[in-house]
Design a protein around this motif. Structure first.
Motif, PDB file in Angstrom:
ATOM      1  N   SER A  95      21.759 -23.104 -11.503  1.00 51.02           N
ATOM      2  CA  SER A  95      20.571 -23.423 -10.709  1.00 51.02           C
ATOM      3  C   SER A  95      19.317 -23.485 -11.570  1.00 51.02           C
ATOM      4  O   SER A  95      18.280 -23.921 -11.115  1.00 51.02           O
ATOM      5  N   GLY A  96      19.401 -23.027 -12.826  1.00 54.52           N
ATOM      6  CA  GLY A  96      18.273 -23.117 -13.742  1.00 54.52           C
ATOM      7  C   GLY A  96      17.276 -21.987 -13.651  1.00 54.52           C
ATOM      8  O   GLY A  96      16.119 -22.163 -13.991  1.00 54.52           O
ATOM      9  N   VAL A  97      17.717 -20.801 -13.226  1.00 53.97           N
ATOM     10  CA  VAL A  97      16.792 -19.682 -13.041  1.00 53.97           C
ATOM     11  C   VAL A  97      17.106 -18.557 -14.028  1.00 53.97           C
ATOM     12  O   VAL A  97      18.251 -18.143 -14.174  1.00 53.97           O
ATOM     13  N   ILE A  98      16.055 -18.081 -14.685  1.00 51.78           N
ATOM     14  CA  ILE A  98      16.134 -16.914 -15.571  1.00 51.78           C
ATOM     15  C   ILE A  98      15.135 -15.892 -15.037  1.00 51.78           C
ATOM     16  O   ILE A  98      13.950 -16.206 -14.880  1.00 51.78           O
ATOM     17  N   VAL A  99      15.590 -14.685 -14.765  1.00 50.04           N
ATOM     18  CA  VAL A  99      14.719 -13.607 -14.291  1.00 50.04           C
ATOM     19  C   VAL A  99      14.816 -12.468 -15.295  1.00 50.04           C
ATOM     20  O   VAL A  99      15.917 -12.037 -15.655  1.00 50.04           O
ATOM     21  N   THR A 115       9.778 -15.075 -14.703  1.00 47.77           N
ATOM     22  CA  THR A 115      10.794 -15.861 -14.008  1.00 47.77           C
ATOM     23  C   THR A 115      10.614 -17.295 -14.473  1.00 47.77           C
ATOM     24  O   THR A 115       9.521 -17.852 -14.380  1.00 47.77           O
ATOM     25  N   VAL A 116      11.700 -17.878 -14.988  1.00 42.72           N
ATOM     26  CA  VAL A 116      11.669 -19.240 -15.503  1.00 42.72           C
ATOM     27  C   VAL A 116      12.586 -20.079 -14.639  1.00 42.72           C
ATOM     28  O   VAL A 116      13.707 -19.667 -14.326  1.00 42.72           O
ATOM     29  N   TYR A 117      12.110 -21.251 -14.275  1.00 45.00           N
ATOM     30  CA  TYR A 117      12.893 -22.168 -13.458  1.00 45.00           C
ATOM     31  C   TYR A 117      12.891 -23.529 -14.140  1.00 45.00           C
ATOM     32  O   TYR A 117      11.850 -24.180 -14.246  1.00 45.00           O
ATOM     33  N   VAL A 118      14.064 -23.958 -14.616  1.00 46.01           N
ATOM     34  CA  VAL A 118      14.226 -25.275 -15.221  1.00 46.01           C
ATOM     35  C   VAL A 118      14.769 -26.177 -14.119  1.00 46.01           C
ATOM     36  O   VAL A 118      15.884 -25.979 -13.635  1.00 46.01           O
ATOM     37  N   THR A 119      13.971 -27.169 -13.716  1.00 43.84           N
ATOM     38  CA  THR A 119      14.277 -27.927 -12.507  1.00 43.84           C
ATOM     39  C   THR A 119      14.918 -29.282 -12.734  1.00 43.84           C
ATOM     40  O   THR A 119      15.363 -29.903 -11.770  1.00 43.84           O
ATOM     41  N   ASP A 120      14.961 -29.753 -13.974  1.00 45.96           N
ATOM     42  CA  ASP A 120      15.365 -31.133 -14.193  1.00 45.96           C
ATOM     43  C   ASP A 120      16.038 -31.259 -15.557  1.00 45.96           C
ATOM     44  O   ASP A 120      15.751 -30.469 -16.458  1.00 45.96           O
ATOM     45  N   PRO A 121      16.907 -32.244 -15.740  1.00 45.41           N
ATOM     46  CA  PRO A 121      17.527 -32.426 -17.048  1.00 45.41           C
ATOM     47  C   PRO A 121      16.605 -33.068 -18.084  1.00 45.41           C
ATOM     48  O   PRO A 121      16.967 -33.149 -19.253  1.00 45.41           O
ATOM     49  N   ALA A 122      15.421 -33.500 -17.711  1.00 42.34           N
ATOM     50  CA  ALA A 122      14.508 -34.133 -18.657  1.00 42.34           C
ATOM     51  C   ALA A 122      13.772 -33.083 -19.474  1.00 42.34           C
ATOM     52  O   ALA A 122      13.425 -32.019 -18.981  1.00 42.34           O
ATOM     53  N   LEU A 123      13.544 -33.401 -20.750  1.00 47.02           N
ATOM     54  CA  LEU A 123      12.745 -32.533 -21.598  1.00 47.02           C
ATOM     55  C   LEU A 123      11.286 -32.899 -21.360  1.00 47.02           C
ATOM     56  O   LEU A 123      10.697 -33.732 -22.036  1.00 47.02           O
TER      57      LEU A 123
END
Length: 165
Positions: A95-99, A115-123
């Motif tokens: 889901s792209g979440v780091i806590v 809390t980091v949320y990576v939402t998309d495959p784009a850099l």
């Protein structure tokens, strides 16, 4: 046939068309039974999913819950590297979440939690959302922006390193 009969017949035809267009009749004939010419038509099946193409699909959540969100691997790895001084509480790469828990950066005196949320495959900067808090309360927007910039810079460095292999 006089004009009065013609208007009556037109009104009846219009009423029948209006009622038949109200929905609820799945086979396409007026009475809703499965004896019409299209009674044997099966819905299209694509990859195990019933493909009916109705207007109600626009309002429903037809997404498969077993499909994961794609995240950018460079942003993911850079987030873990930049925030390596924070103890990780939970990580979900699907889901792209780091806590993280509270930790103090090297040379700093204030403890942070991220809390980091990576939402998309784009850099891309829009693919990264960082939330920081300290034991004392709210963290300034400049601090959050500095952490996001550090993660983005590291992600670009990792991508360049991988391209040179």
């Amino acid at each position: 046939m006089n004009m009065r009969d013609f208007l009556r017949a037109s009104a009846i035809c219009g009423l029948v068309l209006a009622v038949s267009g109200c929905g609820g009749i799945s086979s396409g004939n007026l009475f809703g039974d499965n004896t019409g010419p299209d009674a044997q038509v099966a819905p299209q099946v694509e990859e195990g999913r019933d493909k009916t193409d109705t207007i109600w699909e626009l309002f429903g959540n037809a997404d498969d819950p077993n499909v994961t969100v794609e995240v950018n691997k460079y942003l993911w790895q850079a987030s873990l590297e930049v925030l390596n001084f924070l103890p990780i509480q939970s990580v979900d790469p699907f889901s792209g979440v780091i806590v993280t828990g509270y930790g103090t950066p090297p040379g700093g005196g204030r403890a942070y939690k991220a809390t980091v949320y990576v939402t998309d495959p784009a850099l891309d900067a829009r693919s990264l959302k960082v939330s920081l808090e300290s034991r004392g309360g709210v963290v300034s927007a400049e601090t959050v922006r500095a952490v996001e910039d550090a993660i983005l810079t590291r992600a670009r460095q990792i991508r360049i390193r991988d391209a040179n292999l």
